[in-house]
Design a protein around this motif. Structure first.
Motif: not given
Length: 394
Positions: A313, A317, A319, A321, A354, A369, A371
């Motif tokens: 966090h 945004e 992210t 994975a 994203g 992955r 975003r």
């Protein structure tokens, strides 16, 4: 007492509107022709021809929806003939103007321009036929009116075409969204059921206890699939049903995915970094579906044993994975087609502004992955470095 909506006046539409317009123009022209009759002096043949043309022009308006171009040319030529026979400035020209606007509004711009040009040319040569009432000012004003009518009709056509195209795009986007939801909901659970059924068959004789556990997981997964399918179909049908008791899909339900993956033979570890915030519903749902699809692919296609989920966090945004130790991209589905596999995950990320990348890792295995940007709407819930859930992957 009837409501205002029930008694208020409503204008006629379609063929009724054409009939009302034709009747109104006929009455106005008839009143103007009455002055001609009172003055006298005109030949009877000229009067009869004028009335026949008036009736024909107004009557032709009733057929403009079926034969738009033919009616347009007929009204233009017949109206021109009428003005050659009569010296009364009657409003019969309203009929070809209406036909002209209708043609332009239907996208028949070339036909409308040709008719407008014919009308201007016909008026311009009027003085040659002995009509002294026509001059350069009259020609200029008529040209301006006709240009405005064609332009307004073209604008109307463009607006209708834009609205229809926008509606088609919205319908297409909605179909793709529904396809993604159904794929992610049903595909994940059915894949897990398939893996668990295989495990149950394999362990049925060797380890009945584990087989019984796998069968219990199949029962729970099938019940969850049925519940989510009913909820999705209920939204599509827009029926009034009881509100679902389970929380909506989101990262708060990641533990359920971990438990399901564990029963499928995966060791899953979750690592969280940053200050967790309340995510907007679309972002929360997209993150959940991406994790869900990644775990499904890891269990079904790669032969992975360990999976690590990383959630980071940051300001504005999220992210995430999902990395496994499977066979990489060799057995992964390409995800061709909207709403399936990797393509569906990429569409979800792009819809939020994203990005998502998926491919084999240099050290082996496969990684997804993503975003997902969002607006900061709340205070941080907690801050921490890692939070392990499920069996440790180390």
């Amino acid at each position: 007492m009837p409501s205002f909506d029930q008694v208020r006046f409503r204008l006629p539409r379609g063929a009724r509107a054409d009939a009302a317009l034709a009747g109104g123009v006929f009455v106005l022209v008839a009143l103007a022709e009455g002055q001609r009759l009172s003055h006298g002096g005109d030949a009877m043949a000229s009067l009869i021809a004028s009335w026949l043309l008036i009736t024909a022009v107004c009557g032709a308006l009733l057929f403009r929806r079926r034969y738009p171009v033919t009616v347009g040319w007929f009204t233009v030529l017949a109206t021109g003939a009428y003005y050659l026979l009569s010296d009364i400035d009657a409003p019969l020209i309203m009929v070809p103007i209406v036909a002209l606007y209708a043609l332009a509004a239907q996208g028949r711009t070339q036909a409308a321009i040709a008719m407008a040009a014919a009308m201007v040319i016909g008026v311009s040569v009027g003085p040659l036929a002995g009509n002294s009432d026509i001059n350069g000012t009259a020609v200029f004003m008529l040209t301006g009116w006709l240009v405005a009518v064609v332009a307004l009709g073209s604008v109307r056509h463009s607006r209708v075409a834009y609205a229809e195209e926008e509606a088609r795009l919205r319908a297409t986007e909605e179909r793709l969204r529904i396809a993604r939801e159904l794929h992610d909901v049903i595909g994940h659970n059915i894949s897990m059921i398939n893996v668990q059924a295989g495990a149950a068959l394999h362990r049925l004789k060797k380890d009945p206890a584990q087989a019984e556990e796998a069968l219990g997981a199949i029962k729970a997964s099938s019940r969850e699939t049925l519940r989510e399918l009913r909820a999705t179909l209920g939204v599509l049908r827009q029926v009034d049903e009881e509100a679902p008791t389970a929380p909506p899909p989101g990262l708060a339900r990641t533990d359920e995915l971990v438990a399901s993956a564990k029963l499928a033979g995966l060791l899953v570890r979750i690592e969280r970094t940053g200050a967790e915030r309340s995510l907007p519903a679309p972002v929360d749902l997209a993150a959940y579906r991406i994790v869900q699809e990644s775990l499904t692919n890891a269990a079904k296609h790669s032969g992975a044993g360990r999976v690590t989920i990383r959630l980071a966090h940051a300001d504005g945004e999220l992210t995430l994975a999902v990395e496994d130790d499977g066979e990489g991209a060799a057995t992964r589905p390409a995800g061709s087609g909207g709403g399936s596999g990797i393509t569906g995950m990429k569409e979800r990320a792009r819809a939020l502004g994203g990005e998502l990348a998926a491919g084999p890792r240099p050290e082996g295995g496969f990684a997804v992955r993503a975003r997902l940007p969002y607006e900061i709407t709340g205070e941080p819930k907690w801050s921490g470095v890692t939070d392990d859930q499920g069996p440790a992957g180390g």
